[in-house]
Structures are given as C-alpha cells and as structure tokens.
Scaffold this active site. Structure first.
Site, PDB file in Angstrom:
ATOM      1  N   ARG A 160       9.619 -43.409  -1.169  1.00 30.69           N
ATOM      2  CA  ARG A 160       8.284 -42.916  -0.779  1.00 30.69           C
ATOM      3  C   ARG A 160       7.156 -43.568  -1.583  1.00 30.69           C
ATOM      4  O   ARG A 160       6.134 -42.942  -1.849  1.00 30.69           O
ATOM      5  CB  ARG A 160       8.158 -41.396  -0.957  1.00 30.69           C
ATOM      6  CG  ARG A 160       9.102 -40.583  -0.172  1.00 30.69           C
ATOM      7  CD  ARG A 160       8.793 -40.619   1.326  1.00 30.69           C
ATOM      8  NE  ARG A 160       9.674 -39.716   1.980  1.00 30.69           N
ATOM      9  CZ  ARG A 160      10.963 -39.995   2.238  1.00 30.69           C
ATOM     10  NH1 ARG A 160      11.457 -41.191   1.924  1.00 30.69           N
ATOM     11  NH2 ARG A 160      11.735 -39.110   2.813  1.00 30.69           N
ATOM     12  N   SER A 240       6.403 -32.427   3.304  1.00 28.38           N
ATOM     13  CA  SER A 240       6.953 -32.074   1.983  1.00 28.38           C
ATOM     14  C   SER A 240       5.846 -32.130   0.946  1.00 28.38           C
ATOM     15  O   SER A 240       5.215 -33.171   0.766  1.00 28.38           O
ATOM     16  CB  SER A 240       8.051 -33.061   1.593  1.00 28.38           C
ATOM     17  OG  SER A 240       9.058 -33.038   2.571  1.00 28.38           O
ATOM     18  N   GLU A 341       3.929 -34.477  -3.950  1.00 25.59           N
ATOM     19  CA  GLU A 341       4.117 -35.691  -3.143  1.00 25.59           C
ATOM     20  C   GLU A 341       2.805 -35.973  -2.402  1.00 25.59           C
ATOM     21  O   GLU A 341       2.402 -37.114  -2.205  1.00 25.59           O
ATOM     22  CB  GLU A 341       5.261 -35.400  -2.152  1.00 25.59           C
ATOM     23  CG  GLU A 341       5.329 -36.232  -0.928  1.00 25.59           C
ATOM     24  CD  GLU A 341       6.321 -37.373  -1.065  1.00 25.59           C
ATOM     25  OE1 GLU A 341       7.401 -37.142  -1.620  1.00 25.59           O
ATOM     26  OE2 GLU A 341       5.968 -38.469  -0.624  1.00 25.59           O
TER      27      GLU A 341
HETATM   28  C1  LIG Z   1       4.935 -32.035   9.501  1.00 28.51           C
HETATM   29  C2  LIG Z   1       5.011 -33.287   8.659  1.00 28.51           C
HETATM   30  C3  LIG Z   1       6.236 -33.947   8.523  1.00 28.51           C
HETATM   31  C4  LIG Z   1       6.337 -35.104   7.748  1.00 28.51           C
HETATM   32  N1  LIG Z   1       7.548 -35.737   7.659  1.00 28.51           N
HETATM   33  C5  LIG Z   1       7.668 -36.860   6.918  1.00 28.51           C
HETATM   34  C6  LIG Z   1       8.925 -37.542   6.815  1.00 28.51           C
HETATM   35  O1  LIG Z   1       9.916 -37.146   7.426  1.00 28.51           O
HETATM   36  N2  LIG Z   1       8.996 -38.646   6.034  1.00 28.51           N
HETATM   37  C7  LIG Z   1       7.904 -39.136   5.377  1.00 28.51           C
HETATM   38  O2  LIG Z   1       8.026 -40.162   4.688  1.00 28.51           O
HETATM   39  N3  LIG Z   1       6.695 -38.516   5.457  1.00 28.51           N
HETATM   40  C8  LIG Z   1       6.554 -37.399   6.204  1.00 28.51           C
HETATM   41  N4  LIG Z   1       5.339 -36.769   6.281  1.00 28.51           N
HETATM   42  C9  LIG Z   1       4.174 -37.287   5.531  1.00 28.51           C
HETATM   43  C10 LIG Z   1       3.236 -38.207   6.359  1.00 28.51           C
HETATM   44  O3  LIG Z   1       3.495 -38.094   7.731  1.00 28.51           O
HETATM   45  C11 LIG Z   1       3.371 -39.671   5.932  1.00 28.51           C
HETATM   46  O4  LIG Z   1       3.098 -39.816   4.558  1.00 28.51           O
HETATM   47  C12 LIG Z   1       2.429 -40.594   6.745  1.00 28.51           C
HETATM   48  O5  LIG Z   1       2.745 -41.947   6.500  1.00 28.51           O
HETATM   49  C13 LIG Z   1       0.968 -40.370   6.440  1.00 28.51           C
HETATM   50  O6  LIG Z   1       0.249 -41.090   7.428  1.00 28.51           O
HETATM   51  P1  LIG Z   1      -1.290 -40.845   7.686  1.00 28.51           P
HETATM   52  O7  LIG Z   1      -1.733 -41.847   8.688  1.00 28.51           O
HETATM   53  O8  LIG Z   1      -1.541 -39.431   8.025  1.00 28.51           O
HETATM   54  O9  LIG Z   1      -1.893 -41.228   6.266  1.00 28.51           O
HETATM   55  P2  LIG Z   1      -2.930 -40.423   5.353  1.00 28.51           P
HETATM   56  O10 LIG Z   1      -2.329 -39.123   4.959  1.00 28.51           O
HETATM   57  O11 LIG Z   1      -4.265 -40.404   5.964  1.00 28.51           O
HETATM   58  O12 LIG Z   1      -2.954 -41.389   4.075  1.00 28.51           O
HETATM   59  C14 LIG Z   1      -1.834 -41.526   3.249  1.00 28.51           C
HETATM   60  C15 LIG Z   1      -2.109 -42.642   2.224  1.00 28.51           C
HETATM   61  O13 LIG Z   1      -2.151 -43.890   2.892  1.00 28.51           O
HETATM   62  C16 LIG Z   1      -3.405 -44.530   2.642  1.00 28.51           C
HETATM   63  N5  LIG Z   1      -3.783 -45.194   3.882  1.00 28.51           N
HETATM   64  C17 LIG Z   1      -3.853 -44.669   5.126  1.00 28.51           C
HETATM   65  N6  LIG Z   1      -4.202 -45.613   6.026  1.00 28.51           N
HETATM   66  C18 LIG Z   1      -4.375 -46.750   5.324  1.00 28.51           C
HETATM   67  C19 LIG Z   1      -4.755 -48.082   5.666  1.00 28.51           C
HETATM   68  N7  LIG Z   1      -5.017 -48.463   6.933  1.00 28.51           N
HETATM   69  N8  LIG Z   1      -4.856 -48.995   4.669  1.00 28.51           N
HETATM   70  C20 LIG Z   1      -4.588 -48.657   3.384  1.00 28.51           C
HETATM   71  N9  LIG Z   1      -4.233 -47.427   3.002  1.00 28.51           N
HETATM   72  C21 LIG Z   1      -4.117 -46.492   3.960  1.00 28.51           C
HETATM   73  C22 LIG Z   1      -4.365 -43.410   2.262  1.00 28.51           C
HETATM   74  O14 LIG Z   1      -5.420 -43.899   1.453  1.00 28.51           O
HETATM   75  C23 LIG Z   1      -3.441 -42.480   1.496  1.00 28.51           C
HETATM   76  O15 LIG Z   1      -3.282 -42.958   0.181  1.00 28.51           O
HETATM   77  C24 LIG Z   1       5.192 -35.615   7.074  1.00 28.51           C
HETATM   78  C25 LIG Z   1       3.955 -34.957   7.214  1.00 28.51           C
HETATM   79  C26 LIG Z   1       3.863 -33.812   8.011  1.00 28.51           C
HETATM   80  C27 LIG Z   1       2.531 -33.144   8.168  1.00 28.51           C
END
Ligand SMILES: Cc1cc2nc3c(=O)[nH]c(=O)nc-3n(C[C@H](O)[C@H](O)[C@H](O)COP(=O)(O)OP(=O)(O)OC[C@H]3O[C@@H](n4cnc5c(N)ncnc54)[C@H](O)[C@@H]3O)c2cc1C
Length: 345
Positions: A160, A240, A341
C-alpha cells in the site's frame, strides 16, 4: 480547465464529510497543469475520488482533480499495454479489461477511486497489487514544471505504498498510467476465499477445465466485497482506516498472553521476517468496537477496520474522536499503537 472557489467536498470524499475547499481546479490535459495561475491559494494537492482521505476541516488551498479519462489499448507481442487517463475510475478500467477478456486486474475489481491514485497508493486486494501491472506512470513534475514518465519498476512499490507517498510526496501529479494486461489464462485464486467462492458460483468443473474468464472472477470478487465492505454510495467510509501493525516477537508474545488472560482466543497473525503482522481489525474487535457508534461516527458492523459516517451527519471531529478512542483502547489493552492508513488532509 475549470477553476471553482469555496467548493463543497461532500461528493469528493467518500466519508461524505461536509467540508469545503478554498479552490478546486479540474484539468483536462497534462499541458494545463503548467498554466494554473500562481495566485491560487496554497497548498496544492492532487485528489482523485477522495476515497482514502480524511479531511480534518475545510481545506485552505487548491485541490487538483484530473478529468483525463481515456482508455487506450496497444497490442504488444506478449501482453496488452493499456494507457489510461488518471481521472478514469479504477473500476471502469477493471470492467473494461473484463469485457475484453484481459487478465491482470480482475481481483482489484470494486476498489473505489481513480486510476492516478491507484498508481500512487499501490492499491491491492485478493493477492494482486497495482504495482504488479503498472508499466509506467506519466506525471507532471511540479518542481521542474514539465511532464515526465516514470517506469513502474522505479516507483518503489511496497505494501500500500510507493515513492509517490514517501520521498516524492505531492511532487508529481499523475496524468496517465500504462497498465500491462494479458490474454493468457492467468487467474490468481489462492487468496482468502476466492477459489471457494468461484467453485460455489460456477462449479469446480469450470476451474478444473480452465474455463474461468476475467469477467467471472470480477463478478465473484464484486460479490465477496459486497458482503464485507460498505458501498460509499450508502455509507460514508474510506475503507480500511488503520494499517495492520507489524510488531516484534516479544510484543506478539505479550499480545498472546493478554488474549489468553482475557479469553480472546487465538491471535491471528502473519510472520513477517523477525516481526509479526497482526490484523488491526482483530485488535479493534477485541476492544469491543465492532458495530459501535460514537456521536455520528461508527465502526462498521461487518468489518472492524472500517470507520463510517454512521448517521451521514458526521463532522471531521466525530471521525477524529473515534479514531483517537480506538487507538487509546488498543494501546491500553495490547500496548500497540495503531497508525492510520487513511491520509489526514
Ligand atoms: C469502501 C472502500 C473500500 C476500499 N477498498 C480498498 C482495497 O480493497 N484495496 C485498497 O488498496 N484500497 C481500498 N480502498 C482505498 C481507496 O479506494 C484507494 O486508496 C484508492 O486508490 C484511492 O483513490 P482516490 O482516487 O479516491 O484517491 P484519493 O483518496 O483522492 O487520494 C489518495 C492519494 O492519492 C493522491 N492522488 C490522487 N490522485 C492523484 C493524481 N492524479 N496524481 C498524484 N497524486 C494523486 C492524493 O494526493 C492522495 O495522497 C477502499 C476505500 C473504500 C472507501
């Protein structure tokens, strides 16, 4: 490119917290990132779907959100390289790959968020991580104000994490990601209940005869996830919330003694070299938090690692208070410090 001021973030964070950002820039091309006006409020932060973020209050700076959403396959000899815009939904890519019979990311189906963040976070589930398939990450380097392409092998992918979350934090804005997929029959089923769930759904014959498809695996993964995790459309959460702690053998022995004394039963764990990884969900559950609410925040009843916006009306302070109290209980009972996390912004 569009610039918005005083923007409600309720739809841009999966906790559904009612906070605002001073400014939001939505960009459509990498070139536009060079032209963002210098006078926009600082700090600047890239954001995807906000599914791994906890806004601790209104954000005083400028959020940068990608609307680059293409999916562009290129046939290579041994694999299919797919170039994907950072603003595409990760699960849309998984659905596209499954529809095209391409293996590689079917186990990562259903993870919320966007493709750019997936490459930053090294998302993982059911034995696969994004880092396994990332060929290259196209970025805008905010320090040198120019586009760069970083090979997947150079991104420092770990559990992660990646260099984007460590020494490169907030330096690069991801604009597209190259993902390596394959037509070769390559299901990965040896994690958790995936194999058993597939056998139950399609019969063991299908597995024995090599008749699985990425679409069948995806469908099964989605159904497993539905039983364990809240859908952000129904209940606000960021998945998580805490990392699984990795502790010394001495610390683990102390946890085992505590479990014996208090009748908690066997301590689930994974050996990790000289150290031991303990599921944070188990620690939280033993402290009595599973399904509990505190103010407007709560711990999800089916998975103690997930903190939720229980009433839909939670403020950042509700989630922060619950986080603090859970950490205090786990510390008091097991002597272990939990670390989040979810990124606090
Ligand atoms: C119900 C639920 C289930 C989940 N299950 C999992 C799972 O099974 N496995 C898992 O690994 N995660 C899981 N997650 C966590 C989440 O989905 C991941 O971490 C996902 O990659 C976050 O994506 P986001 O676009 O929402 O990013 P954000 O939450 O908006 O950002 C996350 C990080 O990425 C950076 N970021 C975002 N976009 C960019 C970009 N274009 N350039 C540079 N930096 C960027 C942000 O600055 C921040 O630091 C879950 C979340 C939820 C709500």
């Amino acid at each position: 490119m569009d610039i918005f001021y005083d923007v409600p973030l309720e739809k841009l964070n999966t906790f559904r917290l009612k906070v605002n950002a001073a400014c939001l820039v939505e960009y459509d091309t990498p070139e536009e990132l060079r032209t963002i006006p210098a006078e926009l409020p600082a700090p600047r932060k890239a954001i995807g779907g906000g599914s791994n973020l906890l806004f601790t209050g209104d954000f005083p700076g400028t959020l940068l959100h990608s609307r680059i959403r293409f999916i562009q396959p290129v046939e290579m000899q041994e694999y299919v390289l797919v170039r994907v815009g950072s603003g595409a939904r990760w699960d849309d890519l998984c659905a596209w790959a499954a529809d095209h019979g391409l293996w590689g990311i079917e186990n990562l189906s259903g993870i919320p968020g966007e493709v750019g963040a997936a490459a930053v976070q090294n998302i993982g589930a059911y034995g696969i991580e994004a880092g396994d398939v990332v060929d290259a990450v196209e970025c805008f380097d905010t320090r040198r104000q120019c586009p760069v392409v970083i090979k997947g092998a150079d991104c420092g992918y770990g559990y992660r994490t990646s260099r984007f979350k460590e020494d490169w934090k907030d330096r690069y804005i991801v604009t597209a990601v190259g993902i390596r997929l394959t037509r070769e029959y390559r299901p990965r089923l040896d994690y958790g209940h995936v194999r058993a769930a597939l056998e139950e759904r399609f019969g063991s014959y299908v597995l024995e005869q090599g008749e699985l498809t990425p679409a069948r695996v995806r469908e099964t993964i989605l159904s497993i996830r539905r039983t364990k995790l809240p859908d952000p459309a129904d209940i606000g959460s960021a998945g998580s919330f805490f990392r699984n702690p990795v502790v010394s053998r001495d610390c683990f022995d102390a946890v085992v003694r505590t479990a014996e004394q208090r009748g908690f039963g066997t301590v689930p764990h994974y050996d990790n070299g000289d150290q031991v990884k303990i599921p944070a969900a188990w620690l939280i559950e033993q402290c009595g938090w599973k399904g509990k609410t505190l103010g407007h925040a709560g711990v999800y009843g089916k998975q103690a690692l997930v903190l939720v916006n229980a009433t839909g009306q939670a403020a950042p302070a509700d989630i922060l208070l619950l986080e603090e109290q859970i950490k205090a209980s786990v510390q008091a009972v097991f002597g272990i410090t939990l670390n989040p996390e979810v990124e606090h912004v």
